[in-house]
Design an enzyme around this catalytic site. Structure first.
Site, PDB file in Angstrom:
ATOM      1  N   ASP A   1      -1.933 -18.016   4.035  1.00 30.64           N
ATOM      2  CA  ASP A   1      -2.910 -18.775   3.232  1.00 30.64           C
ATOM      3  C   ASP A   1      -3.703 -19.758   4.089  1.00 30.64           C
ATOM      4  O   ASP A   1      -4.928 -19.805   4.027  1.00 30.64           O
ATOM      5  CB  ASP A   1      -2.285 -19.457   2.004  1.00 30.64           C
ATOM      6  CG  ASP A   1      -0.859 -19.894   2.219  1.00 30.64           C
ATOM      7  OD1 ASP A   1      -0.377 -19.789   3.350  1.00 30.64           O
ATOM      8  OD2 ASP A   1      -0.218 -20.338   1.257  1.00 30.64           O
TER       9      ASP A   1
ATOM     10  N   ASP B   1      -6.371  -6.582   5.092  1.00 30.22           N
ATOM     11  CA  ASP B   1      -7.487  -6.073   4.302  1.00 30.22           C
ATOM     12  C   ASP B   1      -8.387  -7.244   3.884  1.00 30.22           C
ATOM     13  O   ASP B   1      -9.614  -7.233   4.092  1.00 30.22           O
ATOM     14  CB  ASP B   1      -6.906  -5.357   3.062  1.00 30.22           C
ATOM     15  CG  ASP B   1      -7.920  -4.493   2.354  1.00 30.22           C
ATOM     16  OD1 ASP B   1      -9.091  -4.490   2.766  1.00 30.22           O
ATOM     17  OD2 ASP B   1      -7.541  -3.818   1.372  1.00 30.22           O
TER      18      ASP B   1
ATOM     19  N   TYR C   1       0.816  -1.217   0.000  1.00 26.03           N
ATOM     20  CA  TYR C   1       0.000   0.000   0.000  1.00 26.03           C
ATOM     21  C   TYR C   1       0.851   1.269   0.000  1.00 26.03           C
ATOM     22  O   TYR C   1       0.312   2.371   0.054  1.00 26.03           O
ATOM     23  CB  TYR C   1      -0.958   0.006   1.181  1.00 26.03           C
ATOM     24  CG  TYR C   1      -2.072  -1.004   1.031  1.00 26.03           C
ATOM     25  CD1 TYR C   1      -1.785  -2.357   0.983  1.00 26.03           C
ATOM     26  CD2 TYR C   1      -3.396  -0.625   0.931  1.00 26.03           C
ATOM     27  CE1 TYR C   1      -2.786  -3.297   0.838  1.00 26.03           C
ATOM     28  CE2 TYR C   1      -4.408  -1.557   0.790  1.00 26.03           C
ATOM     29  CZ  TYR C   1      -4.099  -2.894   0.750  1.00 26.03           C
ATOM     30  OH  TYR C   1      -5.094  -3.819   0.603  1.00 26.03           O
TER      31      TYR C   1
ATOM     32  N   LYS D   1       3.544 -14.256   5.160  1.00 25.00           N
ATOM     33  CA  LYS D   1       3.922 -15.229   4.123  1.00 25.00           C
ATOM     34  C   LYS D   1       5.456 -15.281   4.099  1.00 25.00           C
ATOM     35  O   LYS D   1       6.099 -15.066   3.069  1.00 25.00           O
ATOM     36  CB  LYS D   1       3.334 -14.757   2.781  1.00 25.00           C
ATOM     37  CG  LYS D   1       3.482 -15.716   1.627  1.00 25.00           C
ATOM     38  CD  LYS D   1       2.531 -16.873   1.670  1.00 25.00           C
ATOM     39  CE  LYS D   1       2.775 -17.822   0.504  1.00 25.00           C
ATOM     40  NZ  LYS D   1       2.009 -19.072   0.617  1.00 25.00           N
TER      41      LYS D   1
END
Ligand code: NAD
Length: 501
Positions: free
Chosen positions: A225, A249, A145, A192
């Protein structure tokens, strides 16, 4: 008294006797924004909230006037004065160089923690997960972002993912402080870092470091995930989740939807000097103007705002009245379920139902208590003491040169680069989209026109060698589109290996 209030309101109170009203900036937004804001303010008014609103314009109309940031200077003045913004959703026009106003607000005001509770209201709101009560704390300023994007070749676009140690420290400490204050038992971190070992790896590392200061709180880490899959499948296992901007988000929308509707989820965007409260959903243009939108996400955000302003009793009163409406089955269309709901109502009628129940407590849903809950910004205040990163010894050992090239395969490019390398700064690797294609590449690897060429020295080197290399590269006709210097930090590589290296 919250850190926010130690600004303007307190000064006014000192100067001229007690100020009777707390100044709050309000933005009506786009799409369903004005409808749900009117309904929310009506409930606040009926509950007797001592607020003085300063209305600002932002969003679609401002974009259309040619202001690509979507917010005029006068709006900034109001927010800087009140330091509290209650905001309805806005529509970000697609393409055309418009920047997301939400991202601009969060970053400009330093609102680094985005607190997003997702609670089930079973059996009154249909959900497969009646026990769900999760708070997602989303990092709000960094990650992809940062919005730094470039087209580098005909075929390749790039978005820069920036993650800083202070950024990680602030939001992670906030999550632990939030958990401690709200008597939450567990904090889960999601990243991740099996793939992004440096950026996501830093977030995970800082989580472990700061977590060690909160031994009474259970803590764990999940790869995002499987974490998101578990949030959809067994959200009861989570309590507080802290995660990076993009993951947060997505995860918070999943969590909200799992509770029954994105229309009921609130959020608080918290910084050390300002705060912004908004529903997590967007401007829902498909249903705008019909009077059927659910105002609950914004109303519960306003409840979070009241807690932030130290108006805990009022927050409790409104929240409990809202719970009464929900358990009585008075539902807007997004929540309405035949056989479970009692009445399908519009936005205004729902607000009236809440108003009629002010002062009541829910009979079947658990009532809320905000008695011992401190302002969100009080937690933020703890965060001013960020551990400054120690300065490492930084040693230049090479450079990754990115080139735009379409005149052959990896071996052809290597032949060209070999002609301009130097003994001190030899070509050691070429990758394409991160995969090693030279030396010993695989014929199956698909290559675009964007190559990363690594020149690695055997020892410390001067910047001048890179400048010389670039001159030779330019003269060779291969050219370059961007560089990343390769440094050791206290002897440890500050760069990743190529896939397959
Ligand atoms: P959205 O959240 O507006 O809508 C998703 C779905 O949820 C739609 O079916 C919508 O009808 C429904 N929905 C959302 N809020 C509802 C409510 N209060 N009551 C009943 N139903 C509701 O998401 P989108 O369609 O992806 O985005 C629309 C616009 O909103 C885009 O321009 C986007 O950029 C913007 N947006 C703004 C914000 C913000 O201002 N904070 C956040 C997200 C999206």
């Amino acid at each position: 008294m919250s850190a926010i209030l130690s600004g303007v309101w307190e000064k006014e109170a000192e100067a001229g006797g007690r100020a009777t009203k707390i100044p709050v900036t309000v933005a009506y937004g786009d799409g369903i924004g004005p409808e749900i804001m009117r309904a929310t303010l009506r409930v606040l008014e009926a509950a007797g909230a001592p607020l003085e609103y300063s209305e600002i314009e932002m969003g679609e109309a401002v974009y259309k006037r040619g202001l690509t940031a979507g917010i005029p200077d006068s709006a900034w003045e109001s927010i800087e004065r009140t330091r509290v913004l209650l905001k309805a959703p806005i529509t970000t026009p697609q393409g055309g160089g418009y920047k997301s106003l939400n991202v601009t607000l969060r970053k400009t005001l330093g609102l680094y923690a985005n607190v997003r509770p997702a609670v089930s209201y079973a059996p009154f709101v249909r959900t497969y997960h009646p026990q769900m009560d999760v708070v997602i704390v989303r990092e709000n300023e960094e990650d992809l972002y940062a919005g730094i994007e470039h087209q580098q070749t005909d075929e390749v676009m790039q978005c820069l993912k920036l993650v800083s140690r202070p950024g990680c420290e602030r939001v992670i400490r906030y999550a632990f402080e939030y958990a401690r204050q709200n008597k939450r038992r567990k904090v889960t971190c999601m990243t991740k870092d099996n793939i992004m070992k440096m950026t996501d790896g830093l977030f995970h590392k800082v989580f472990d470091e700061i977590g060690a200061e909160y031994p009474e709180i259970e803590q764990n880490h999940l790869i995002i995930d499987i974490g998101a899959a578990r949030m959809a499948d067994s959200p009861e296992i989570f309590d507080v989740v802290v995660t990076m901007n993009l993951y947060g988000d997505i995860l918070s929308d999943i969590a909200a939807q799992v509770t029954g509707s994105v229309g009921i989820a609130p959020s608080a965007n918290i910084g050390n000097r300002a705060a912004m409260f908004e529903a997590i959903h967007g401007s829902a243009p498909q249903i705008a103007g019909q009077g059927i939108a659910n105002p609950s996400g914004l109303l519960l955000s306003a409840v979070m705002m009241l807690v932030h302003l130290g108006q805990n009793q009022l927050a409790e009163r409104i929240h409990n009245a809202w719970l009464c409406a929900i358990e009585e089955g008075v539902h807007t269309a997004d929540l309405f379920t035949e056989g479970m709901s009692r009445a399908k109502v519009g936005t205004e009628e729902f607000a009236s139902t809440v108003i009629e129940r002010l002062g009541q407590k829910p009979q079947r849903l658990k009532s809320v208590r905000y008695e011992n809950v401190g302002a969100f910004a009080e937690l933020a205040k703890e965060n001013t003491a960020i551990k400054s990163s120690k300065r490492a010894t930084k040693t230049l050992v090479g450079v990754d040169v990115f080139v735009h090239w379409k005149d052959g395969c990896a071996n052809d490019l290597a032949d060209g680069l070999k002609r301009i390398e130097s003994a001190e700064l030899p070509l050691t690797m070429i990758t394409n989209r991160g995969v090693k294609v030279w030396p010993q590449g695989h014929a199956e690897t698909y290559c675009t026109d964007h190559w990363r060429c690594r020149f690695h020295a055997n020892s410390t080197m001067a910047t001048k060698r890179i400048l010389d290399l670039l001159e030779r590269l330019d003269a060779s006709g291969i050219g370059f589109i961007k560089l990343e210097n390769l440094y050791l930090f206290d002897g440890e590589p500050g760069y990743s290996l190529g896939q397959g290296q």
